[in-house]
Design an enzyme around this catalytic site. Structure first.
Site, PDB file in Angstrom:
ATOM      1  N   TYR A 167     -18.347  48.814  -4.106  1.00 32.92           N
ATOM      2  CA  TYR A 167     -18.058  49.047  -5.523  1.00 32.92           C
ATOM      3  C   TYR A 167     -18.103  50.533  -5.879  1.00 32.92           C
ATOM      4  CZ  TYR A 167     -18.646  44.003  -6.262  1.00 32.92           C
ATOM      5  OH  TYR A 167     -18.515  42.628  -6.204  1.00 32.92           O
ATOM      6  N   ASP A 196     -23.354  39.986  -5.121  1.00 32.58           N
ATOM      7  CA  ASP A 196     -22.692  39.622  -6.371  1.00 32.58           C
ATOM      8  C   ASP A 196     -22.264  38.153  -6.316  1.00 32.58           C
ATOM      9  OD1 ASP A 196     -21.450  39.752  -8.782  1.00 32.58           O
ATOM     10  OD2 ASP A 196     -19.915  41.203  -8.217  1.00 32.58           O
ATOM     11  N   ASP A 198     -24.578  34.583  -7.829  1.00 29.18           N
ATOM     12  CA  ASP A 198     -23.983  33.660  -8.806  1.00 29.18           C
ATOM     13  C   ASP A 198     -23.989  32.231  -8.269  1.00 29.18           C
ATOM     14  OD1 ASP A 198     -23.508  35.606 -10.669  1.00 29.18           O
ATOM     15  OD2 ASP A 198     -21.468  34.885 -11.110  1.00 29.18           O
TER      16      ASP A 198
END
Ligand code: NAD
Length: 357
Positions: free
Chosen positions: A143, A245, A249
């Site tokens: 990222y 990430d 979730d």
């Protein structure tokens, strides 16, 4: 030992003030009961900050958080501010704050409460007893890696990790494991990516300092499958930014309700403790939001930032007891509810239980 703590309070927008008030209520009850002192410093962020100061992250907040021992945060955002330019939107304020605070580690527990096993989409026998902590590297990896570019005929990003970045997140995972079941599963893609080979070698090096902790490794594709197949095998999952990430979730949905799950972002200094959900504008102001994710975030704060482990356990036990006794906010009303409670009623129950345990 000095047990006077300065706690930053950022209530934010939507249900933020309602749920943070309940977190403070429980913290106040514990401090009175256990002999430590809390001094609150309230700060602005997000939509309310835009309304009052014109920017989502006022300078007073950037300076203010640095003077605190930890920060409790609700949530920001809402339709009122959706049409602003990107850098002026509430979300930019939160991203900016995390950057300013240097929070490179994101801790996300996925806990399944016995009383709510039917709230998950997975079968009860698969998820009963799940208690996982995902430790995700938050400020490195693909990222943030350079170079990155979007061209007409191609686009690319760079997945890069330095020794320092991997070492410091690995240390956090091992330290957390020491306070839990002493098992770390490092998740990577070392069969394909050099950056993952480097990640794995560095994690193995750091593990030498933690002989009490069992270290295993798993490829990310297998980890995704194992989380659904047999989630109870995991204690602490340590992983990089993009894998974390996705996996955090997936792990958070094991528990079935977004209103239950806390998180912590920690790193160089002060940590940010917050529920994983957003500001829920659809139910804001009605007194029906579930405050348990925020109260659990207070538990994480006590454990990881203030070293008040006993107080943290009292909160965790109080939450379990309230659920076992059938107290539910509306979002959980379909799951063995005996009494539907408002946001503040649940806060009262937990505050009462922590004092009696
Ligand atoms: P959301 O998490 O706010 O809400 C999703 C759904 O879950 C809604 O139906 C809501 O009512 C429900 N819900 C959430 N928290 C709940 C709780 N504690 N108790 C009961 N029900 C709860 O996500 P969204 O609707 O996509 O976003 C709403 C706003 O929140 C947006 O402006 C978004 O940008 C913002 N947001 C902020 C954060 C943050 O501050 N960390 C995170 C995510 C979204």
């Amino acid at each position: 030992m000095d047990r006077n703590y300065k706690i930053g309070i950022i209530k934010g927008d939507g249900i933020g003030p309602e749920i943070v008030n309940e977190g403070m209520k429980v913290l106040d009850a514990l401090s009175a009961n256990m002999g430590f002192n809390i001094e609150y410093h309230e700060m602005l962020l997000g939509g309310l900050a835009i309304d009052e100061t014109g920017v989502p992250l006022p300078n007073e907040t950037i300076q203010g958080v640095k003077k605190c021992d930890a920060v409790l945060f609700g949530a920001i955002g809402g339709p009122k501010w959706d049409n602003l330019e990107r850098h002026l939107r509430p979300e930019s304020g939160l991203l900016g704050l995390r950057k300013e605070m240097g929070t490179f580690a994101n801790l996300r527990p996925a806990i399944v409460y016995d009383e709510l096993v039917n709230a998950s989409t997975l079968k009860a026998n698969v998820i009963k007893g799940v208690d996982i902590m995902v430790v995700r590297e938050l400020t490195g990896g693909i990222y943030f890696g350079q170079p990155r570019e979007l061209l007409e005929d191609k686009a690319y990003n760079t997945m890069i990790y330095t020794k320092e970045e991997v070492s410091r997140i690995a240390k956090i995972a091992f330290e957390i494991a020491l306070k839990r079941d002493k098992r770390v599963c490092s998740v990577d893609k070392a069969n394909v990516l050099e950056v993952s080979q480097f990640w794995r070698e560095t994690v193995i090096e750091i593990a030498q300092d933690y002989p009490e902790v069992e270290l295993t490794h798993m490829y990310v594709d297998n980890a995704a499958m194992q989380l659904i197949r047999e989630p109870k095998q995991f204690d602490v999952i340590l992983t990089g930014n993009i894998f974390g990430d996705i996996l955090s979730d997936a792990a958070s949905m094991l528990s079935g309700s977004i209103g239950l799950l806390p998180s912590a972002s920690t790193g160089k200094g002060v940590g940010l403790y917050e529920p994983i959900h957003g500001s829920a504008p659809d139910i804001a102001g009605q007194g029906i939001a579930n405050p348990l994710a925020t109260i659990s975030s207070v538990s994480m704060m006590l454990k990881y930032a203030l070293n008040e482990e006993e107080a943290s356990v009292k909160i965790d036990n109080a939450i379990k007891k309230a659920l076992a006794n059938g107290y539910r906010t509306g979002d959980l009303s379909a799951y063995d509810a005996k009494e539907i409670c408002s946001t503040s009623e649940i806060g009262d129950i937990i505050a009462n239980y922590v004092c009696k345990s």
